[in-house]
Design a protein around this motif. Structure first.
Motif, short mmCIF file in Angstrom:
data_model
loop_
_atom_site.label_atom_id
_atom_site.label_comp_id
_atom_site.label_asym_id
_atom_site.label_seq_id
_atom_site.Cartn_x
_atom_site.Cartn_y
_atom_site.Cartn_z
N GLY A 1 -0.49 -3.55 2.72
CA GLY A 1 0.05 -4.85 2.20
C GLY A 1 -0.97 -5.63 1.16
O GLY A 1 -0.68 -6.91 0.64
N LYS A 2 -2.11 -5.06 1.11
CA LYS A 2 -3.23 -5.63 0.43
C LYS A 2 -3.60 -4.60 -0.77
O LYS A 2 -3.39 -3.66 -0.89
CB LYS A 2 -4.50 -6.18 1.28
CG LYS A 2 -4.03 -7.06 2.35
CD LYS A 2 -5.41 -7.30 3.18
CE LYS A 2 -4.79 -8.70 4.16
NZ LYS A 2 -6.05 -8.95 4.98
N GLY A 3 -4.47 -5.24 -1.81
CA GLY A 3 -5.16 -4.60 -2.73
C GLY A 3 -6.42 -3.73 -2.20
O GLY A 3 -6.91 -4.27 -1.00
N PRO A 4 -6.81 -2.84 -3.06
CA PRO A 4 -8.02 -2.42 -2.70
C PRO A 4 -9.23 -3.46 -2.41
O PRO A 4 -9.40 -4.28 -3.31
CB PRO A 4 -8.30 -1.19 -3.47
CG PRO A 4 -7.02 -1.00 -4.35
CD PRO A 4 -6.34 -2.27 -4.06
N PHE B 1 -10.47 5.17 -0.14
CA PHE B 1 -10.68 6.19 -0.91
C PHE B 1 -11.69 5.87 -1.65
O PHE B 1 -12.45 4.92 -1.88
CB PHE B 1 -9.22 6.02 -1.94
CG PHE B 1 -9.09 4.76 -2.68
CD1 PHE B 1 -8.06 4.06 -1.67
CD2 PHE B 1 -9.55 4.43 -3.91
CE1 PHE B 1 -7.69 2.59 -2.46
CE2 PHE B 1 -9.27 3.23 -4.43
CZ PHE B 1 -8.42 2.41 -3.65
N TYR C 1 -13.68 2.24 -1.58
CA TYR C 1 -12.70 1.16 -1.58
C TYR C 1 -12.07 1.26 -0.03
O TYR C 1 -11.72 2.39 0.66
CB TYR C 1 -11.56 1.18 -2.46
CG TYR C 1 -11.98 0.87 -3.97
CD1 TYR C 1 -12.42 1.75 -4.92
CD2 TYR C 1 -12.26 -0.44 -4.25
CE1 TYR C 1 -12.98 1.53 -5.88
CE2 TYR C 1 -12.79 -1.02 -5.39
CZ TYR C 1 -12.91 0.11 -6.22
OH TYR C 1 -13.45 -0.36 -7.70
N GLN D 1 -8.25 -0.05 1.58
CA GLN D 1 -7.09 -0.67 1.47
C GLN D 1 -6.14 -0.80 2.50
O GLN D 1 -5.85 0.12 3.15
CB GLN D 1 -6.50 0.10 0.40
CG GLN D 1 -5.00 -0.54 -0.10
CD GLN D 1 -4.30 0.06 -1.24
OE1 GLN D 1 -4.66 1.22 -1.64
NE2 GLN D 1 -3.33 -0.51 -1.91
N PHE E 1 -13.66 -3.42 -2.38
CA PHE E 1 -14.89 -2.70 -2.49
C PHE E 1 -15.69 -2.85 -1.27
O PHE E 1 -15.83 -3.74 -0.51
CB PHE E 1 -15.43 -3.49 -3.60
CG PHE E 1 -17.24 -3.03 -3.82
CD1 PHE E 1 -18.00 -3.53 -2.85
CD2 PHE E 1 -17.44 -1.99 -4.93
CE1 PHE E 1 -19.46 -3.14 -3.20
CE2 PHE E 1 -18.75 -1.50 -5.10
CZ PHE E 1 -19.83 -2.22 -4.21
N SER F 1 0.83 -1.36 0.19
CA SER F 1 -0.01 -0.23 0.05
C SER F 1 0.83 1.35 -0.04
O SER F 1 1.92 1.35 0.48
CB SER F 1 -0.93 -0.16 1.17
OG SER F 1 -0.19 -0.02 2.38
N VAL F 2 0.37 2.24 -0.56
CA VAL F 2 1.02 3.61 -0.61
C VAL F 2 0.29 4.56 0.06
O VAL F 2 -0.79 4.18 0.67
CB VAL F 2 1.33 4.03 -2.29
CG1 VAL F 2 2.14 3.09 -2.71
CG2 VAL F 2 -0.13 4.33 -2.84
#
Lengths: 113, 114
Positions: free
Chosen positions: B41-44, B89, B36, B38, B46, B3-4
């Motif tokens: 270390g994971k993807g977004p 986000f 979303y 997040q 839903f 993650s950023v």
């Protein structure tokens, strides 16, 4: 359970090298997407595909290519890696071509030195 | 992790309190919006969506409010739990029906205090 996976999870490469990031989904979704995520920016679309043999450019496609030879995979290739391509890359798939309810992979952190 | 967002705005909330996360969207023609989550270390992931013909939509512990007049979207999380700690986000669909055109926000980091 259906899932979407990415590999590698971390990659360090040198400027000028070709790099391929893998994305594999078992949702049997026709629609797949590649994004990059950078500090100060939201997700930005690189390429997307609506099905086998279909590929389309997103908003930041320069320097990247994809191919879709089957439903499950959409590999992303950096033809000649540049430091500006250091980023976190996410693959996603969805049942809808409009991208509704996308399922995202865990991401690949790519560093170009 | 993957993650950023080290420099994202942060909302700190006591466990059990309600959280409100805001998002200003850019295009008055946008007709579909998504929130979303997040985690590090994971993807977004839903959470909830809303179409422009609605003002409010409720899910399990989450509510999304849409104010088209001021182009504002909010996510309310009831009884915030430690597992809610993440970056949140929003995304807006630019109203080109049937095509894939989204603008994603940069996000807000939610910290849940024990």
């Amino acid at each position: 359970d259906a899932e979407i996976t990415q590999s590698p999870r971390h990659k360090i490469t040198e400027t000028g090298r070709q790099v391929t990031l893998a994305c594999h989904q078992t949702w049997n979704h026709n629609n797949m997407f590649w994004y990059r995520q950078d500090l100060g920016h939201g997700l930005r679309l690189i390429h997307y595909s609506y099905g086998v043999q279909d590929t389309n450019k997103g908003e930041v496609s320069d320097g990247y290519s994809v191919s879709r030879s089957n439903t499950e995979d959409l590999p992303l290739t950096l033809e000649s890696a540049a430091s500006s391509q250091t980023s976190v890359y996410f693959c996603a798939s969805s049942e809808s071509p409009s991208g509704y309810e996308q399922y995202f992979g865990p991401g690949t952190r790519l560093t170009v030195t | 992790g993957e993650s950023v967002g080290l420099h994202l705005p942060t909302l700190s909330v006591q466990e059990g309190d309600n959280s409100i996360i805001n998002c200003a969207y850019s295009n008055s023609a946008s007709d579909y919006f998504i929130w979303y989550k997040q985690e590090s270390g994971k993807g977004p992931q839903f959470i909830i969506d809303i179409r422009s013909n609605m003002d409010k939509r409720q899910g399990q512990r989450v509510t999304v409010l849409l104010n088209k007049t001021v182009k504002h979207l909010s996510l309310q999380i009831a009884a915030t739990q430690p597992g809610d700690s993440a970056v949140y986000f929003c995304a807006e669909n630019l109203g080109t029906s049937g095509t894939y055109k989204y603008i994603f926000g940069t996000g807000t980091r939610l910290k849940v205090l024990a």
